[in-house]
Scaffold this motif. Structure first.
Motif, PDB file in Angstrom:
ATOM      1  N   GLY A  62      17.633  17.203 -32.867  1.00 48.46           N
ATOM      2  CA  GLY A  62      17.110  18.329 -33.644  1.00 48.46           C
ATOM      3  C   GLY A  62      18.076  18.756 -34.726  1.00 48.46           C
ATOM      4  O   GLY A  62      17.673  19.037 -35.870  1.00 48.46           O
ATOM      5  N   GLY A  71      17.943  10.014 -33.982  1.00 47.50           N
ATOM      6  CA  GLY A  71      17.672  10.513 -32.629  1.00 47.50           C
ATOM      7  C   GLY A  71      18.009   9.480 -31.572  1.00 47.50           C
ATOM      8  O   GLY A  71      18.685   9.778 -30.581  1.00 47.50           O
ATOM      9  N   ALA A  79      13.961  19.465 -29.486  1.00 46.97           N
ATOM     10  CA  ALA A  79      14.426  19.082 -30.826  1.00 46.97           C
ATOM     11  C   ALA A  79      13.678  19.860 -31.892  1.00 46.97           C
ATOM     12  O   ALA A  79      14.267  20.295 -32.897  1.00 46.97           O
TER      13      ALA A  79
END
Lengths: 410, 410
Positions: B34, B129, B197
């Motif tokens: 995030g 990610g 996130a």
């Protein structure tokens, strides 16, 4: 990869007649399953209203049970496995579902409701949808592989129409077959059949219950943690339901060898219990009690009462579905958990509504979509967490024992 | 079935530490992915604003391309396969994704945008990610099976954060791996990572674009038929994009053996084309043009222009994602189809937005959820039909060539 454009012309154009054929078949399934669901829901409304106005009828429940049991004993042995028969036929096509499944499950369910058994309606709609869809198999000489898709579309359509949730219906027909995976190959027929059946059912004038979900708290550490805890409880409740339904069913078969006597004796026990503890609210679908669980605190043992009466009704051979009772169990259990978890009543009732069912049926994605369709998109992330947690904690069993174990849960 | 309650105590309690461990790991993934997405989106906003204010910079695009190509040539060979590397590692875990993937793809993407290449952002967020998530592998001594789930959670989290769509992110991480099926075993870590996130990214102050979908026509025979026709066109557009991106990429590799020269030459071609046909609207993300496609008629060839510039940019080695350009292609193509199909501009723009991507990435369920999250639940049934039809008609390829063919499409 590089030869993909060579197949462009062939593959995409070859797809058109197949898609056209499936759109036509899915539309026919939609018309059949949607109309059957509408007739069923309207009859059910009348039966429920009549029972509520004539409560003495519960004393005739043993007689009604004996009648349902006798009709299935004489004419319904080929279809008494219900949803499990359909799931088995999808996995391993043997022979067309007999059309008699439709009048038998429709009549059996309406009689069960009229006299006060605690049963649902999704099983009835799913069985009618799949049995009607399967009649196209011989008419149109559908291949065994095509027949699988036809049966899935029938299940999806019945589910979509009876609850007014076309997206949940679509995924339900794909997700219920095996624990732990979804196959995409029947998606388009299932969507068109679900959407069409829902529209057909609405066109018959059927209205679905609206549940007011109210405030959804913001996503945050504590709200997510609370929903995970609730999801564990919902999953254990779903498992308790599935396990006790199987056990009561097995015990009834072991102790009472003459099949029509099982619902008769079940009817005596239910009637005495309803009278003894004044448990009217556990008979039939219980929609007013589900609505109430979204509005105000309800008894913390309501979920247990509904589970007891439903397991006794279905286990001894009354007809109907498991899902609306699971909604009831989940909504009242969520309601009872709300003060402990410091979340709004309606929000937890809505999460329990879908998550106990997710756990009992092993369908976390269909039930997340159902939550969005019934309660709006704001519930989506919480519903996903509650349904997946319930699915993880509901063990290796489920209400449909024909369901395969696809990949395992974790 | 009957022994399921014997395993109750063991199985459910044994699950708790595993769930607890995964909730912690998913939260860490959420915080990392995030935050990375937030930093990326904020930097991207600045880069885009700067480019719009200094349009002469497009003439430096060949230099920028040479720079990005040189950096990847010297330091990035281990990570230049991007999304495909991650998908391959999930299918067949070999070794931890190098952390350098994060700065390389972040820097490469921002430079590509700053100087006017036509690229997206999901690839960047997904790669950051997954690479950040994978760093936990050694730190926490995660098993190979656990590492698969960790990588899926990282992909989901990056996708969820960059578009503000946690449910679509969750399913994307599961659905993108193989054509034709979804596995349920990583659901909970993917949901928690996605939801977390998204929240972390919002907490950094990132705002996502709002698209006004306006009126959705009622479900009916003609509206469904029109959406199926549109879905076929969207699927063919998605396939055309995937096939031409592969071909341009393969041709660039064949003709230009020195890797850093490929984006340099690509940059020359793009700068000349942008200048020659005054095609500013095809540079960068193109969010204003996407928003416009929801509001008013746009040129019917806009979808083709964006496809041309994106294929040229990505095929010659600029960095970024494919998805926002696919949104652009779909929204403008839907806009152009609206008068022909007698449907509202915004509704068809919204359907094209998700369905071209569904076809190109073979992710019909994730994109249906994305439509609901971005445009509201009323679009749901139409989005499902458009996305599934596009998926069926987009052929056997896709933008991610590491994707396995699970069960076949039909």
């Amino acid at each position: 990869m590089t030869n993909s454009s060579n197949i462009f012309h062939i593959e995409q154009i070859a797809l058109l007649p197949s898609i056209g054929k499936w759109l036509c078949m899915a539309s026919v399934v939609a018309a059949l399953a949607g109309s059957a669901a509408a007739i069923f829901l309207m009859t059910l409304d009348h039966a429920t209203a009549w029972r509520e106005a004539h409560r003495w009828i519960i004393w005739l429940l043993p007689v009604a049970g004996f009648g349902v049991g006798m009709v299935y004993h004489l004419a319904g042995r080929s279809v008494e496995r219900g949803n499990n028969l359909i799931i088995d036929e999808i996995h391993d096509p043997q022979k067309v579902i007999p059309l008699r499944m439709v009048p038998l499950v429709l009549g059996g369910t309406v009689v069960s409701h009229l006299f006060g058994a605690s049963v649902g309606r999704e099983g009835t709609a799913v069985q009618m949808g799949a049995a009607l869809a399967d009649q196209l198999t011989q008419l149109l000489r559908v291949t065994p592989e095509g027949r699988r898709v036809l049966l899935m579309a029938g299940m999806s359509a019945g589910f979509a129409a009876v609850f007014g949730t076309p997206l949940a219906g679509t995924i339900f027909g794909l997700e219920v077959l095996a624990i732990g995976r979804i196959r995409h190959d029947a998606l388009l027929p299932c969507i068109v059949a679900s959407l069409g059946a829902d529209q057909v059912c609405l066109a018959w004038g059927v209205h679905h219950t609206h549940y007011a979900i109210g405030t959804i708290v913001p996503v945050g550490f504590w709200s997510v943690a609370a929903v995970i805890v609730a999801g564990i409880v919902f999953g254990l409740a779903g498992m308790a339901f599935a396990v006790s339904a199987h056990r009561v069913g097995a015990a009834a078969k072991r102790w009472i060898s003459y099949a029509p006597l099982r619902p008769a004796i079940g009817g005596i026990l239910i009637a005495l219990a309803v009278w003894g503890v004044d448990a009217w609210r556990y008979t039939g679908l219980g929609i007013p009690e589900i609505v109430r669980a979204f509005q105000q605190p309800v008894s913390p043992w309501d979920f247990f009462g509904k589970m007891f009466f439903t397991v006794l009704s279905l286990g001894t051979g009354f007809k109907g579905g498991e899902v609306t009772p699971l909604f009831y169990i989940g909504a009242t259990l969520g309601n009872a958990l709300a003060p402990i978890l410091h979340l709004p009543f309606a929000m937890l009732a809505g999460l329990g509504f879908v998550a106990v069912f997710a756990g009992a049926a092993n369908t976390p994605i269909a039930t997340t979509l159902m939550a969005i369709e019934l309660f709006g998109p704001a519930i989506g992330p919480f519903a996903a967490i509650a349904c997946v947690t319930a699915y993880l904690f509901s063990g290796r069993t489920g209400i449909y024992h024909a369901q395969l174990i696809g990949l395992g849960k974790h």
